[in-house]
Design a protein around this motif. Structure first.
Motif, short mmCIF file in Angstrom:
data_model
loop_
_atom_site.label_atom_id
_atom_site.label_comp_id
_atom_site.label_asym_id
_atom_site.label_seq_id
_atom_site.Cartn_x
_atom_site.Cartn_y
_atom_site.Cartn_z
N ASP A 187 0.74 -1.22 -0.04
CA ASP A 187 0.06 0.15 0.14
C ASP A 187 0.74 1.30 0.02
O ASP A 187 0.43 2.22 -0.59
N ARG A 193 2.85 6.14 -5.68
CA ARG A 193 2.85 5.72 -7.05
C ARG A 193 4.27 5.46 -7.78
O ARG A 193 4.71 5.96 -8.56
N LEU A 382 -4.40 0.21 -12.23
CA LEU A 382 -4.58 0.36 -11.01
C LEU A 382 -5.70 1.34 -10.63
O LEU A 382 -6.49 1.06 -9.55
N ASP A 383 -5.75 2.46 -11.57
CA ASP A 383 -7.11 3.40 -11.07
C ASP A 383 -8.26 2.87 -11.75
O ASP A 383 -9.24 3.06 -11.04
N TYR A 385 -8.80 -0.26 -11.21
CA TYR A 385 -9.11 -1.38 -10.08
C TYR A 385 -9.56 -0.39 -9.02
O TYR A 385 -10.41 -0.98 -8.27
N SER A 386 -9.07 0.56 -8.56
CA SER A 386 -9.54 1.42 -7.37
C SER A 386 -10.93 1.75 -7.55
O SER A 386 -11.79 2.06 -6.74
N SER A 387 -11.53 2.26 -8.64
CA SER A 387 -12.75 2.75 -9.06
C SER A 387 -13.91 1.56 -9.09
O SER A 387 -14.82 1.91 -9.42
N PHE A 393 -6.21 -7.29 -9.56
CA PHE A 393 -5.32 -6.13 -9.43
C PHE A 393 -3.92 -6.31 -10.58
O PHE A 393 -3.76 -7.23 -11.01
#
Length: 586
Positions: A187, A193, A382-383, A385-387, A393
């Motif tokens: 994390d 980043r 990743l963006d 996946y986060s949204s 992943f």
């Protein structure tokens, strides 16, 4: 007999029978043998336990090879145990697995750097079997069946042998705490980043050269030559500092090398004196490398991602945790055999620049563009996946493979045409041609006789221009044959030296079809050219001139008549740059 008794005593159905138990008791008494004791003794300890409580405790550890290794407790520190916990210790423990060096750092953090147990090293011959191998590879041993009294919570006992192979430290940790620590490492990288990037030193960023060899570098590229603290000199890759300045903006750079620790620190002082470029793990695998050479399997790789990053150590309980395994790091190295087979997909293999008089590795633009494309693709996924747009992943290895597939598809889509010798031969001021295929001359005669009769015979017909023969020096004319090389784009310059040992297929004395050195014909009839597919009946096949022409960048040492016809790009086609679809990072 003892084995028979032991095997029968393991069978619960037989031992529960009163008749069998009486028989075994009488047999042991008759043979004056001591019956084996399979009763497991348990000891309860906590922070208030006396130091002398475990003086008689001699645990036995069963290795993955089912070998029993007994350890003797040297010191017991009850105050190092977790608060408000009572642990149940048994006499026998089964080893669950072994973990790489980086995981030991997580264990120390979870245990607050306190070890409640210190064991003596096992006595011979067991010291060279299991724990010695763990010590030489800097691994820790995991026992995952430590029970807590009046609770269903399971703890783990981690044993870390010292590299001196004299003591073994024991830590008690909760597995959930370990997994949370590993997740925090991932994390932290994602929040900043950054992606992990491992760089090799020798033949990747630097190269050590002794004094006689480094003299030429001092004369031609003095800015690349650096002196270490011990007086040794190394050669840096061109623009290595610029590459590190660019890479540290997007990657957490680590160093892993086979060189010893002192050499690593001296080179690091030159590459990053202020430690603002390389902020990751600095690791020397020299100890593992030397241990492997002394082992029974000296071909094992010494480097390992698990030695650098704890999230690369995969366990059954956290195998599905995002970012674990070998999915995140990228490696820049010139030798893939230094890494395990399952980590080869993480490696960007670098090679020294071809046809360069001095050693160098080109970090720009190919390596930079590759790292840039992987970084951009990873954080774009990743963006997503986060949204919540995807449940997968991202993986750097997967992004790296996607980039390679895209690059290969661009290479395949570039149009190429097969080499045609009649269309791709440039004009020349000193042409020559092949002998007349219809001539009845004897191929064993002097080739000058056949050529002189055909010179300027048909001036109105189309002629074929071929680059001139390179002239040898007067001292070599009596010993060496001249050689002609056909180029697709330009003829060889007159200042280029001719190899001393030209291939036999290009030798004038053997081909019987190559022109003499003193021929200066301008117009050679096209009919004198041999057939394209069929050799002349009067000229043996072994004496025919080579059919396949070498490309312009092929040296004479590598030329062979068996080479396939080269492919030449269509000059009318102008393909787009291979990197235009990848957004560039400034």
């Amino acid at each position: 007999m003892q084995n028979y008794l032991n095997n029968n005593s393991r069978n619960s159905n037989n031992t529960n029978s009163p008749i069998v138990q009486a028989f075994h008791a009488g047999l042991y008494s008759f043979l004056s043998l001591t019956p084996p004791n399979y009763e497991i003794n348990e000891i309860i300890i906590n922070r208030n336990s006396p130091v002398t409580q475990l003086q008689s405790w001699k645990p036995i550890f069963i290795t993955p090879e089912n070998e029993e290794v007994a350890l003797t407790l040297e010191h017991f520190f009850p105050t190092s145990l977790p608060l408000d916990c009572c642990f149940v210790l048994q006499d026998k423990f089964k080893v669950d697995c072994t973990l790489s060096r980086s995981y030991y750092g997580i264990v120390k953090e979870c245990a607050n750097y306190h070890h409640p147990f210190i064991f003596n090293y096992p006595e011979a011959p067991m010291q060279d079997v299991f724990f010695a191998e763990c010590a030489r590879m800097k691994k820790s041993v995991v026992i995952s069946n430590i029970k807590e009294k009046n609770s269903e919570t399971i703890w783990e006992l981690h044993l870390k042998p010292t590299v001196k192979e004299n003591l073994i430290f024991g830590y008690i940790c909760k597995p959930d705490h370990l997994y949370r620590k590993v997740a925090e490492k991932v994390d932290d990288l994602m929040a900043r980043r950054k992606l992990p990037l491992i760089l090799d030193l020798d033949d990747t960023l630097v190269r050590y050269l002794p004094d006689p060899e480094i003299t030429e570098y001092i004369k031609k590229t003095p800015h690349r030559v650096k002196t270490l603290r011990d007086g040794r000199k190394i050669v840096l890759v061109e623009k290595v500092h610029e590459f590190l300045d660019w890479a540290q903006r997007f990657f957490e750079i680590s160093i892993c090398t086979i060189g010893d620790q002192s050499y690593l620190e001296m080179v690091l002082q030159i590459l990053d004196p202020n430690r603002n470029r390389i902020k990751g793990t600095i690791y020397s695998a020299r100890f593992e490398y030397e241990s492997i050479l002394r082992s029974t399997n000296p071909q094992r790789p010494a480097k390992d991602l698990g030695s650098l990053f704890s999230f690369c150590v995969t366990r059954k309980e956290n195998s599905n945790q995002p970012g674990t395994g070998n999915s995140l790091p990228l490696i820049l190295d010139d030798n893939i055999t230094a890494w395990p087979m399952e980590q080869h997909d993480n490696i960007i293999v670098v090679r020294e620049t071809r046809n360069s008089p001095l050693w160098n590795v080109s970090l720009f633009p190919v390596v930079q563009n590759t790292l840039q494309a992987v970084y951009t693709s990873f954080f774009k996924q990743l963006d997503m996946y986060s949204s919540g747009q995807t449940k997968v992943f991202p993986s750097c290895v997967r992004c790296y493979k996607e980039f390679l597939r895209w690059e290969l598809s661009q290479k395949i889509s570039d149009p190429y045409i097969t080499y045609n010798p009649l269309k791709n031969i440039p004009p020349s001021s000193q042409p020559y041609s092949y002998p007349n295929s219809n001539s009845n001359s004897n191929p064993n005669l002097n080739p000058n006789s056949n050529f002189n009769s055909n010179l300027n015979s048909n001036p109105n017909k189309k002629s074929v221009s071929i680059p001139p023969i390179q002239q040898q020096s007067q001292a070599q004319q009596n010993n060496l044959s001249s050689q002609s090389i056909l180029s697709s784009s330009q003829s060889l310059p007159s200042s280029q030296p001719v190899p001393l040992n030209p291939p036999s297929s290009y030798s004038l004395s053997q081909s019987r079809g190559m022109p003499p050195k003193n021929m200066h014909s301008k117009n050679i009839p096209l009919k004198n050219m041999p057939s394209k597919n069929m050799p002349s009946k009067n000229i043996p096949l072994k004496n025919m001139p080579p059919k396949n022409m070498p490309p312009k960048n092929m040296s004479s040492k590598n030329m062979s008549s068996k080479n396939m016809p080269p492919l030449y790009k269509n000059p009318e086609y102008n393909p787009p740059p291979s990197q235009q679809q990848v957004p560039r990072i400034n």
